[in-house]
Design a protein around this motif. Structure first.
Motif, short mmCIF file in Angstrom:
data_model
loop_
_atom_site.label_atom_id
_atom_site.label_comp_id
_atom_site.label_asym_id
_atom_site.label_seq_id
_atom_site.Cartn_x
_atom_site.Cartn_y
_atom_site.Cartn_z
N THR A 80 -16.83 45.42 -2.00
CA THR A 80 -17.05 45.99 -0.67
C THR A 80 -18.40 46.70 -0.61
O THR A 80 -18.91 47.20 -1.62
CB THR A 80 -15.93 46.99 -0.29
OG1 THR A 80 -15.86 48.01 -1.28
CG2 THR A 80 -14.60 46.30 -0.17
N HIS A 81 -18.93 46.72 0.58
CA HIS A 81 -20.19 47.40 0.85
C HIS A 81 -19.85 48.75 1.48
O HIS A 81 -18.80 48.90 2.11
CB HIS A 81 -21.04 46.55 1.81
CG HIS A 81 -22.42 47.05 1.99
ND1 HIS A 81 -22.75 47.94 2.98
CD2 HIS A 81 -23.56 46.79 1.32
CE1 HIS A 81 -24.04 48.21 2.91
NE2 HIS A 81 -24.56 47.52 1.91
N ARG A 82 -20.74 49.72 1.35
CA ARG A 82 -20.44 51.05 1.89
C ARG A 82 -20.28 51.05 3.40
O ARG A 82 -19.69 51.96 3.98
CB ARG A 82 -21.52 52.04 1.47
CG ARG A 82 -22.87 51.74 2.03
CD ARG A 82 -23.88 52.76 1.62
NE ARG A 82 -25.17 52.35 2.14
CZ ARG A 82 -26.30 52.79 1.69
NH1 ARG A 82 -26.33 53.66 0.71
NH2 ARG A 82 -27.42 52.36 2.21
N GLU A 83 -20.77 49.99 4.08
CA GLU A 83 -20.61 49.91 5.54
C GLU A 83 -19.29 49.28 5.96
O GLU A 83 -19.02 49.12 7.14
CB GLU A 83 -21.79 49.15 6.14
CG GLU A 83 -23.08 49.95 6.01
CD GLU A 83 -24.27 49.25 6.63
OE1 GLU A 83 -24.07 48.31 7.44
OE2 GLU A 83 -25.39 49.65 6.33
N ARG A 105 -15.28 43.69 8.21
CA ARG A 105 -14.85 45.09 8.03
C ARG A 105 -13.35 45.29 8.25
O ARG A 105 -12.69 45.96 7.47
CB ARG A 105 -15.67 45.97 8.97
CG ARG A 105 -15.18 47.37 9.04
CD ARG A 105 -15.96 48.17 10.05
NE ARG A 105 -16.57 49.25 9.29
CZ ARG A 105 -17.62 49.93 9.66
NH1 ARG A 105 -18.22 49.62 10.76
NH2 ARG A 105 -18.07 50.89 8.93
N HIS A 113 -12.32 48.31 -3.19
CA HIS A 113 -13.34 47.64 -3.99
C HIS A 113 -12.79 47.30 -5.37
O HIS A 113 -12.17 48.13 -6.02
CB HIS A 113 -14.56 48.56 -4.12
CG HIS A 113 -15.62 48.02 -5.02
ND1 HIS A 113 -16.46 47.00 -4.64
CD2 HIS A 113 -15.95 48.32 -6.30
CE1 HIS A 113 -17.27 46.73 -5.64
NE2 HIS A 113 -16.98 47.51 -6.65
N HIS A 161 -14.62 59.78 -3.43
CA HIS A 161 -16.06 60.00 -3.61
C HIS A 161 -16.82 58.69 -3.64
O HIS A 161 -17.99 58.66 -3.27
CB HIS A 161 -16.32 60.78 -4.90
CG HIS A 161 -15.97 62.23 -4.79
ND1 HIS A 161 -16.07 63.09 -5.85
CD2 HIS A 161 -15.51 62.98 -3.75
CE1 HIS A 161 -15.70 64.30 -5.47
NE2 HIS A 161 -15.34 64.25 -4.21
N ASP A 162 -16.19 57.61 -4.08
CA ASP A 162 -16.82 56.29 -4.13
C ASP A 162 -17.03 55.80 -2.70
O ASP A 162 -16.07 55.62 -1.95
CB ASP A 162 -15.94 55.31 -4.92
CG ASP A 162 -16.62 53.97 -5.18
OD1 ASP A 162 -17.65 53.68 -4.55
OD2 ASP A 162 -16.10 53.23 -6.03
N GLU A 163 -18.28 55.56 -2.31
CA GLU A 163 -18.61 55.15 -0.94
C GLU A 163 -18.02 53.79 -0.58
O GLU A 163 -17.87 53.46 0.59
CB GLU A 163 -20.12 55.10 -0.75
CG GLU A 163 -20.79 56.45 -0.79
CD GLU A 163 -22.30 56.34 -0.65
OE1 GLU A 163 -22.86 55.24 -0.85
OE2 GLU A 163 -22.91 57.37 -0.34
N ARG A 164 -17.69 52.98 -1.59
CA ARG A 164 -17.15 51.64 -1.32
C ARG A 164 -15.66 51.69 -0.99
O ARG A 164 -15.10 50.72 -0.51
CB ARG A 164 -17.41 50.73 -2.51
CG ARG A 164 -18.89 50.50 -2.73
CD ARG A 164 -19.12 49.77 -4.01
NE ARG A 164 -18.68 50.61 -5.13
CZ ARG A 164 -18.95 50.38 -6.39
NH1 ARG A 164 -19.66 49.34 -6.72
NH2 ARG A 164 -18.52 51.18 -7.34
N HIS A 166 -13.27 53.10 1.50
CA HIS A 166 -13.39 53.70 2.84
C HIS A 166 -12.14 54.39 3.32
O HIS A 166 -12.21 55.25 4.19
CB HIS A 166 -13.78 52.61 3.85
CG HIS A 166 -15.10 52.01 3.56
ND1 HIS A 166 -16.28 52.61 3.89
CD2 HIS A 166 -15.44 50.89 2.91
CE1 HIS A 166 -17.29 51.88 3.49
NE2 HIS A 166 -16.81 50.81 2.87
#
Length: 172
Positions: A80-83, A105, A113, A161-164, A166
């Motif tokens: 996964t991407h942070r977006e 998304r 992720h 905490h991991d941006e991936r 969500h």
């Protein structure tokens, strides 16, 4: 020389590989493999084990297909991407698809992720690029998640905490 009989899951995979399009239903497998009595329950357990690993795909209750014989489904690891969107790294690669499979998304939000997932391929473009949606999570990648604990009027949550990752994780 190894005289040990093949395990039932390997026998099922070998049998399904010989079938047209690698598709079979439970009753067909019982009949063709001669699974009577207790062997029928063993066959059911073997199919559940194969489906959990992603070696066969249960398209609907009692109907199975080999992932390498179809371009409709794929299994693999989700990046996964942070977006919010993601890509499926297919294992094994899907015939006719170049690169990874794009997951929008809305669908990528169903998994985290690194999870091993089953994806239904919605579209394959002429250049070999594909997109799809997550059907099922086969195996979670994270047993633990590090994050911040938050108390909200609707309950308790951990914000990873991991941006991936969500999704906020609700704590019962």
């Amino acid at each position: 020389m190894n005289t040990e009989p093949p395990s039932l899951p390997r026998l099922v995979l070998a049998h399904m590989a010989k079938l047209p399009h690698g598709r079979a239903n439970f009753k067909q497998l019982v009949r063709e493999l001669g699974a009577r009595g207790g062997l029928r329950e063993d066959l059911e357990a073997a199919l559940a084990q194969l489906a959990a690993r992603g070696d066969v795909i249960e398209t609907r209750s009692g109907y199975y297909v080999l992932p390498q014989s179809t371009r409709e489904y794929a299994t693999g690891r989700l990046n996964t991407h942070r977006e919010g969107y993601g890509f499926l790294v297919a294992d094994p690669p899907v015939q006719g698809v170049e690169g990874d499979i794009y997951i929008p998304r809305e669908s990528a939000a169903k998994a985290m992720h690194g999870d091993r997932v089953l994806v239904r391929i919605a579209r394959i473009e002429s250049g070999g690029r594909a997109s799809g949606e997550i059907v099922r999570i086969l195996k979670h990648a994270h047993a633990t998640v590090v994050g911040e604990f938050r108390v909200r009027p609707r309950g308790f949550f951990v914000v990873p905490h991991d941006e991936r990752v969500h999704q906020w994780i609700q704590i019962p």
